[in-house]
Design a protein around this motif. Structure first.
Motif, PDB file in Angstrom:
ATOM      1  N   GLY A   1      -5.439   1.232   0.218  1.00 12.23           N
ATOM      2  CA  GLY A   1      -5.170   2.475   0.998  1.00 12.23           C
ATOM      3  C   GLY A   1      -6.077   3.493   0.921  1.00 12.23           C
ATOM      4  O   GLY A   1      -6.942   3.343  -0.016  1.00 12.23           O
ATOM      5  N   GLN A   2      -6.152   4.328   1.871  1.00 12.18           N
ATOM      6  CA  GLN A   2      -7.203   5.582   1.866  1.00 12.18           C
ATOM      7  C   GLN A   2      -6.625   6.618   1.747  1.00 12.18           C
ATOM      8  O   GLN A   2      -5.267   6.980   1.746  1.00 12.18           O
ATOM      9  CB  GLN A   2      -7.710   5.613   3.332  1.00 12.18           C
ATOM     10  N   PHE A   3      -7.199   7.639   0.888  1.00 13.32           N
ATOM     11  CA  PHE A   3      -6.736   9.140   0.846  1.00 13.32           C
ATOM     12  C   PHE A   3      -7.739  10.071   0.771  1.00 13.32           C
ATOM     13  O   PHE A   3      -9.088   9.694   0.641  1.00 13.32           O
ATOM     14  CB  PHE A   3      -5.777   9.177  -0.504  1.00 13.32           C
ATOM     15  N   SER A   4      -7.492  11.069   1.283  1.00  6.09           N
ATOM     16  CA  SER A   4      -8.462  12.468   1.323  1.00  6.09           C
ATOM     17  C   SER A   4      -7.648  13.544   0.223  1.00  6.09           C
ATOM     18  O   SER A   4      -6.770  13.848   0.015  1.00  6.09           O
ATOM     19  CB  SER A   4      -8.666  13.178   2.517  1.00  6.09           C
ATOM     20  N   VAL A   5      -8.991  14.021  -0.590  1.00  2.00           N
ATOM     21  CA  VAL A   5      -8.595  15.188  -1.361  1.00  2.00           C
ATOM     22  C   VAL A   5      -9.126  16.372  -0.751  1.00  2.00           C
ATOM     23  O   VAL A   5     -10.209  16.757  -0.542  1.00  2.00           O
ATOM     24  CB  VAL A   5      -9.106  15.199  -2.715  1.00  2.00           C
ATOM     25  N   PRO A   6      -8.111  17.640  -0.651  1.00  2.00           N
ATOM     26  CA  PRO A   6      -8.543  18.495   0.238  1.00  2.00           C
ATOM     27  C   PRO A   6      -9.186  19.557  -0.818  1.00  2.00           C
ATOM     28  O   PRO A   6      -8.973  19.688  -1.857  1.00  2.00           O
ATOM     29  CB  PRO A   6      -6.981  19.394   0.511  1.00  2.00           C
ATOM     30  N   ALA A   7      -9.990  20.309  -0.283  1.00  2.00           N
ATOM     31  CA  ALA A   7     -10.860  21.557  -0.804  1.00  2.00           C
ATOM     32  C   ALA A   7     -10.005  22.751  -0.658  1.00  2.00           C
ATOM     33  O   ALA A   7      -9.150  22.892   0.279  1.00  2.00           O
ATOM     34  CB  ALA A   7     -12.213  21.556  -0.548  1.00  2.00           C
ATOM     35  N   ALA A   8     -10.206  23.851  -1.471  1.00  2.00           N
ATOM     36  CA  ALA A   8      -9.642  24.977  -1.205  1.00  2.00           C
ATOM     37  C   ALA A   8     -10.741  26.261  -1.250  1.00  2.00           C
ATOM     38  O   ALA A   8     -11.405  26.045  -2.346  1.00  2.00           O
ATOM     39  CB  ALA A   8      -8.353  25.248  -2.133  1.00  2.00           C
TER      40      ALA A   8
ATOM     41  N   GLN B   1       0.836  -1.225   0.121  1.00  2.00           N
ATOM     42  CA  GLN B   1       0.022   0.081  -0.058  1.00  2.00           C
ATOM     43  C   GLN B   1       0.838   1.225   0.080  1.00  2.00           C
ATOM     44  O   GLN B   1       0.679   2.293  -0.566  1.00  2.00           O
ATOM     45  CB  GLN B   1      -0.898   0.089   1.124  1.00  2.00           C
ATOM     46  N   ASP B   2       1.963   1.211   0.657  1.00  2.00           N
ATOM     47  CA  ASP B   2       2.662   2.419   0.647  1.00  2.00           C
ATOM     48  C   ASP B   2       3.144   2.802  -0.535  1.00  2.00           C
ATOM     49  O   ASP B   2       3.289   4.035  -0.958  1.00  2.00           O
ATOM     50  CB  ASP B   2       4.071   2.189   1.542  1.00  2.00           C
ATOM     51  N   ASP B   3       3.641   2.155  -1.506  1.00  2.00           N
ATOM     52  CA  ASP B   3       4.217   2.128  -2.641  1.00  2.00           C
ATOM     53  C   ASP B   3       3.039   2.738  -3.388  1.00  2.00           C
ATOM     54  O   ASP B   3       3.034   3.833  -4.390  1.00  2.00           O
ATOM     55  CB  ASP B   3       4.488   0.815  -3.508  1.00  2.00           C
ATOM     56  N   VAL B   4       1.731   2.255  -3.351  1.00  2.00           N
ATOM     57  CA  VAL B   4       0.795   2.882  -4.061  1.00  2.00           C
ATOM     58  C   VAL B   4       0.399   4.389  -3.652  1.00  2.00           C
ATOM     59  O   VAL B   4       0.330   4.996  -4.536  1.00  2.00           O
ATOM     60  CB  VAL B   4      -0.759   1.986  -4.124  1.00  2.00           C
ATOM     61  N   LEU B   5       0.387   4.379  -2.484  1.00  2.00           N
ATOM     62  CA  LEU B   5       0.064   5.821  -1.867  1.00  2.00           C
ATOM     63  C   LEU B   5       1.013   6.989  -2.258  1.00  2.00           C
ATOM     64  O   LEU B   5       0.815   7.881  -2.562  1.00  2.00           O
ATOM     65  CB  LEU B   5      -0.239   5.697  -0.570  1.00  2.00           C
ATOM     66  N   LYS B   6       2.202   6.362  -2.262  1.00  4.52           N
ATOM     67  CA  LYS B   6       3.370   7.279  -2.564  1.00  4.52           C
ATOM     68  C   LYS B   6       3.125   8.037  -4.118  1.00  4.52           C
ATOM     69  O   LYS B   6       3.188   8.877  -4.535  1.00  4.52           O
ATOM     70  CB  LYS B   6       4.832   6.598  -2.599  1.00  4.52           C
ATOM     71  N   ALA B   7       2.715   7.045  -5.189  1.00  5.94           N
ATOM     72  CA  ALA B   7       2.863   7.196  -6.431  1.00  5.94           C
ATOM     73  C   ALA B   7       1.472   8.016  -6.620  1.00  5.94           C
ATOM     74  O   ALA B   7       1.191   8.908  -7.579  1.00  5.94           O
ATOM     75  CB  ALA B   7       2.441   5.895  -7.174  1.00  5.94           C
TER      76      ALA B   7
ATOM     77  N   ASN C   1       1.912  12.426  -0.552  1.00  5.87           N
ATOM     78  CA  ASN C   1       2.031  13.130   0.801  1.00  5.87           C
ATOM     79  C   ASN C   1       1.182  12.498   1.796  1.00  5.87           C
ATOM     80  O   ASN C   1       0.027  12.349   1.886  1.00  5.87           O
ATOM     81  CB  ASN C   1       1.333  14.611   0.138  1.00  5.87           C
ATOM     82  N   PRO C   2       1.983  12.196   3.041  1.00  8.81           N
ATOM     83  CA  PRO C   2       1.289  11.312   3.888  1.00  8.81           C
ATOM     84  C   PRO C   2       0.343  12.017   4.629  1.00  8.81           C
ATOM     85  O   PRO C   2      -0.587  11.452   5.332  1.00  8.81           O
ATOM     86  CB  PRO C   2       2.475  10.875   4.934  1.00  8.81           C
ATOM     87  N   LYS C   3       0.278  13.427   4.693  1.00  7.55           N
ATOM     88  CA  LYS C   3      -0.691  14.159   5.247  1.00  7.55           C
ATOM     89  C   LYS C   3      -2.143  13.763   4.795  1.00  7.55           C
ATOM     90  O   LYS C   3      -3.170  13.778   5.393  1.00  7.55           O
ATOM     91  CB  LYS C   3      -0.487  15.767   5.049  1.00  7.55           C
ATOM     92  N   TYR C   4      -2.154  13.342   3.663  1.00  5.62           N
ATOM     93  CA  TYR C   4      -3.375  13.125   2.886  1.00  5.62           C
ATOM     94  C   TYR C   4      -3.803  11.642   2.596  1.00  5.62           C
ATOM     95  O   TYR C   4      -4.816  11.526   1.973  1.00  5.62           O
ATOM     96  CB  TYR C   4      -3.548  13.926   1.646  1.00  5.62           C
ATOM     97  N   SER C   5      -2.852  10.663   3.074  1.00  4.21           N
ATOM     98  CA  SER C   5      -3.215   9.271   3.044  1.00  4.21           C
ATOM     99  C   SER C   5      -2.828   8.423   3.897  1.00  4.21           C
ATOM    100  O   SER C   5      -1.919   8.760   4.779  1.00  4.21           O
ATOM    101  CB  SER C   5      -2.461   8.721   1.749  1.00  4.21           C
ATOM    102  N   LYS C   6      -3.401   7.164   3.904  1.00  5.95           N
ATOM    103  CA  LYS C   6      -2.940   6.279   5.060  1.00  5.95           C
ATOM    104  C   LYS C   6      -3.141   4.995   4.504  1.00  5.95           C
ATOM    105  O   LYS C   6      -4.118   4.578   3.809  1.00  5.95           O
ATOM    106  CB  LYS C   6      -3.523   6.662   6.503  1.00  5.95           C
ATOM    107  N   THR C   7      -2.321   3.782   5.320  1.00  3.72           N
ATOM    108  CA  THR C   7      -2.655   2.428   4.884  1.00  3.72           C
ATOM    109  C   THR C   7      -3.916   2.216   5.595  1.00  3.72           C
ATOM    110  O   THR C   7      -4.021   2.635   6.565  1.00  3.72           O
ATOM    111  CB  THR C   7      -1.433   1.652   5.227  1.00  3.72           C
ATOM    112  N   CYS C   8      -4.663   1.119   5.139  1.00  7.52           N
ATOM    113  CA  CYS C   8      -5.522   0.737   5.694  1.00  7.52           C
ATOM    114  C   CYS C   8      -6.090  -0.743   4.816  1.00  7.52           C
ATOM    115  O   CYS C   8      -6.282  -0.860   3.933  1.00  7.52           O
ATOM    116  CB  CYS C   8      -6.862   1.618   5.703  1.00  7.52           C
TER     117      CYS C   8
END
Lengths: 313, 532
Positions: free
Chosen positions: B501-508, B314-320, B324-331
């Motif tokens: 893995g999980q990730f969040s996409v920030p809004a602005a 999962q780390d490899d996938v989330l890195k690609a 940015n670890p702030k917006y993703s985590k393994t799960c």
């Protein structure tokens, strides 16, 4: 001349029919299913089939083609499979920005490129010629989106002179309309200025070796008269051809510029429709573009005798 | 102080003063009470029952309302409903609509409208279809109330009617809800907090909503899709921008107010800007995963599915994908982490990349080199990176991989093909879903395991199907957790789905906006806009 124009216009009919049939066939052979796009990737086979039926996509291809052509003959391009909006109205909405961008770019290009080409030909081999030609290589080589981002960064974000994006129709006032076109026109003109300046230069250099130029000089004509009245006019045919092709391609295919500056033009509509497999919209647009190309080529052909009286139809 | 002035410097600012003032006036929005937002895509399909597209769902929440809502504690709350009553045998639910509900054309909302809408939605929605197998009757009691009679007690009724994401059970006027669910509706009249402005709609480009002045919000504070949907602006317009850089520039230049999803690589342009807030509004976020085709070699072999799951990390996938670890985590959880049914089973299998273990399994399975066709969409950033990482891991483990690049729509079409890869099928594809959709065994279509009737991949695990039905019947939360834990174990062991893995996409959004609600759905109620 009128008979020639009429013949050419009649000849467009079989061309358009061929384009229509080929585009229709290619689209149906391309992988992709509008029903899957509408329903989403977790739709069941049964749901997809029902959507295909409701859109008439389950009919044999030849029947779909006949249905489309019969509507086309009545001036009906159909409706978007996704939004249900008439294709003609979608094209109408997107035509304004595309025409404005194309015409604006061509006007700016002609104003800048032709004098540059003439000067480069006049100063052939000199520093000025080399500088213009070097800049034209740069104009060709730097991608439009890079120029676009640079213009946005300096003129919009840093200096606040122009909006970053968007389009306002002329009906909302000239300045709101014009100020949103300045950056895309500048970004796009680079390529066309480079192209037309080079064509102008090479055409004039070719004409400058002709007998009638020597005759004009022998009769005592100044270099300015020789260049502008004799050389440029006789070099106009290839320049006019390139300008014609430029206008046609500007109307149909400036997707990157339209995307960078968020102009709701026809180029974007084509890409959106292709990605969504919105068949009626793609078919309508390809027909329109074919017609535009035919019409502009005809216009260019009709204009040839104006610049070169040796050409007759 | 704005970035514009900082960057230009004082001398330039003075020198350019006049031009800047003029441009500022011209670039200003037409009205201070208009929110201009750039959503993740352009709105084209308008019917939230026909389409599961998120943009269509978000459009639905603007103009329609739901009978029930869900708040941030995952509690089901009444929304259009004033209340519901349950019979002693827990088989009959009586819903009563609250006072003052009106359609945008001025007509009152009646229970007939609600019943017709639920019936149409249930034909199309996967949870709704299961629900209807447990319903014996839905009948109008009077203008303001209707009854749902169940064959057996289930919590699925309330959960379905409060469903957050595609497809939520939006309530429409009866005449519109009578449209067959395979056909898109042609009239867009809801009773929600905003009205759709048809005259300004440009498909794929622009959609405009006006405040529904007749809307009576609930008195409770707004939370997710529950509570008072109080609209504080006159208009909201969504503008589509195909180039991801354009909305960022437009927000910096004050031309728009809100970007629903900022690409990770452009975040640095906004994060340090004093005029802009960057915030993850969907705290639940998304999960990404991949599917094996269970029908054909090599992944009709359970050992080879397990080998692949050990190989991919999962780390490899989330890195690609995120970088940015702030917006993703393994799960490892198939129902998501930080959700009621989160579970850690399988973390040793799906989180690390264990190539040695994968090689052992390949040997044990006597892998014969059958090519693994992986579908790779190149035109959608959120799904483009995963196949490349999966392919690399599988190659390292010893699989013979054929990575096929195509556009996303081709992937969507090809993934439904049940034939072998040599005849236009596939072996692996990857995608992502919002956790607002995937938090239970019915919202999450990836765990359905009824063979060829299941979602693409077609796993056939009857035990999971049995457990899903047990989940539907269970009314006790502890019992449900036990069932979902069992499903988690089976889903990982059988290779039903491979969590990545999980990730969040920030809004602005501009600091002119206040009251922007954190919610799995982007909502525009509660937001105020100041002039400065």
């Amino acid at each position: 001349m009128l008979a020639y124009i009429a013949r050419r216009l009649l000849a467009t009919i079989p061309v358009m029919v061929m384009v229509a049939v080929v585009v229709f066939a290619i689209l149906r052979l391309t992988p992709g299913d509008p029903a899957a796009i509408i329903a989403g990737d977790d739709a069941t086979a049964e749901q997809l089939e029902k959507i295909r039926q409701s859109m008439g996509l389950d009919m044999p291809i030849h029947l779909q083609l006949l249905q489309w052509i019969s509507r086309l003959l009545q001036g009906d391009l159909g409706v978007s499979l996704l939004s249900g909006t008439p294709v003609l109205s979608m094209i109408g909405d997107r035509m304004g920005p595309s025409l404005a961008l194309a015409l604006g770019t061509i006007v700016v290009t002609v104003i800048i490129a032709i004098p540059l080409g003439v000067v480069a030909a006049w100063k052939r081999g000199k520093l000025l010629d080399r500088t213009i030609m070097t800049l034209s290589v740069l104009g060709f080589s730097v991608p439009v989106f890079v120029v676009g981002y640079l213009l946005i960064y300096y003129l919009s974000i840093q200096l606040g002179l122009f909006p970053v994006q968007g389009y306002r129709p002329l009906s909302e006032g000239f300045w709101p309309f014009a100020q949103r076109l300045v950056l895309p026109v500048l970004a796009l003109s680079g390529v066309y200025v480079a192209l037309i300046a080079r064509i102008t230069r090479s055409s004039i250099i070719e004409v400058m070796g002709e007998d009638f130029i020597r005759t004009a000089r022998a009769k005592g004509a100044t270099e300015r008269i020789v260049l502008l009245r004799h050389a440029l006019r006789n070099a106009a045919v290839p320049i006019l051809t390139v300008i014609g092709i430029g206008i046609a391609s500007l109307i149909s295919g400036v997707v990157v510029t339209e995307s960078v500056f968020n102009l709701p033009g026809l180029g974007r509509l084509v890409v959106e429709a292709v990605l969504a497999r919105d068949y009626p919209v793609i078919q309508g647009l390809i027909l329109l573009f074919s017609f535009v190309y035919i019409l502009i080529n005809l216009l260019v052909d009709v204009l040839y005798p104006v610049f070169d009286p040796r050409i007759r139809y | 102080m704005s970035t514009k002035f900082k960057a230009a410097g004082r001398s330039k600012a003075i020198g350019m003063g006049a031009a800047m003032s003029l441009a500022a006036i011209l670039a200003a929005p037409a009205s201070a009470q208009t929110i201009t937002a750039v959503m993740q895509s352009g709105l084209r399909v308008m019917d939230p029952v026909v389409s599961t597209a998120f943009i269509t769902r978000d459009h639905g929440y603007m103009i329609y309302d739901t009978l029930l809502g869900v708040n941030e504690k995952f509690e089901i709350k009444p929304q259009m409903a004033e209340k519901w009553e349950v019979s002693e045998d827990k088989k009959t639910y009586t819903f009563t609509l609250r006072d003052g509900l009106k359609w945008h054309d001025g007509a009152p909302v009646t229970s007939e409208d609600a019943v017709a809408s639920i019936k149409r939605w249930a034909q199309q929605d996967s949870t709704g279809q299961v629900l209807m197998t447990m319903v014996s009757d839905i009948a109008v009691a009077d203008d303001k109330s209707f009854k749902v009679v169940l064959k057996e007690p289930t919590s699925l009724l309330l959960e379905s009617l409060a469903k957050l994401s595609s497809r939520p059970a939006f309530i429409m006027p009866k005449r519109i809800a009578e449209t067959p669910p395979s056909e898109s509706i042609k009239e867009f009249i809801g009773s929600g907090p905003f009205r759709f402005v048809a005259s300004e709609f440009k498909p794929g480009l622009k959609v405009v909503y006006e405040k529904n002045k007749d809307y009576v919000p609930r008195s409770e504070p707004a939370s997710w899709t529950a509570g008072g949907k109080v609209v504080n602006v006159d208009r909201v317009q969504w503008i589509a921008m195909p180039d991801q850089m354009t909305p960022v520039n437009a927000l910096l230049n004050g031309e728009i107010d809100f970007i629903q999803q900022v690409p990770f690589d452009l975040l640095p342009m906004l994060e340090n800007n004093s005029d802009v807030n960057v915030e993850v509004l969907d705290k639940l976020g998304n999960w990404t995963y991949y599917r094996f085709n269970h029908l054909h070699p090599p992944f009709n072999n359970k050992l080879l599915r397990q080998a692949a799951m050990h190989a991919v990390g999962q780390d490899d996938v989330l890195k690609a994908l995120v970088g940015n670890p702030k917006y993703s985590k393994t799960c490892p959880a198939v129902f998501g982490c930080d959700t009621p049914y989160a579970n850690s089973y399988g973390q040793d299998i799906v989180i690390p990349s264990n190539i040695e273990k994968a090689k052992e399994l390949l040997k044990e399975a006597k892998y014969d080199g059958t090519p693994v066709v992986i579908l790779q969409p190149t035109d959608l950033a959120m799904v483009a990176a995963q196949p490349v990482v999966i392919a690399s891991a599988l190659r390292k483990a010893g699989f013979n991989v054929d990575l096929k690049t195509m556009d996303w729509q081709s992937v969507v079409t090809q993934q439904g093909n049940q034939k072998p890869a040599s005849e236009g099928g596939w072996n692996i594809f990857s995608t992502y879903s919002t956790l607002a959709t995937s938090g239970n065994p019915f919202g999450n279509t990836t765990v359905a395991s009824n063979g060829k009737k299941a979602w693409a991949g077609w796993p056939d695990v009857p035990e999971i199907e049995k457990l899903r039905l047990e989940f539907a019947r269970a009314t006790d939360e502890a019992e449900r957790k036990k069932i979902t834990a069992h499903i988690q174990k089976l889903a990982i062991n059988e290779g039903v789905v491979g969590p990545l893995g999980q990730f969040s996409v920030p809004a602005a959004y501009s600091k002119k906006l206040t009251g922007v609600l954190a919610s799995p759905i982007t909502v525009f109620w509660n937001i105020k806009k100041s002039d400065k």
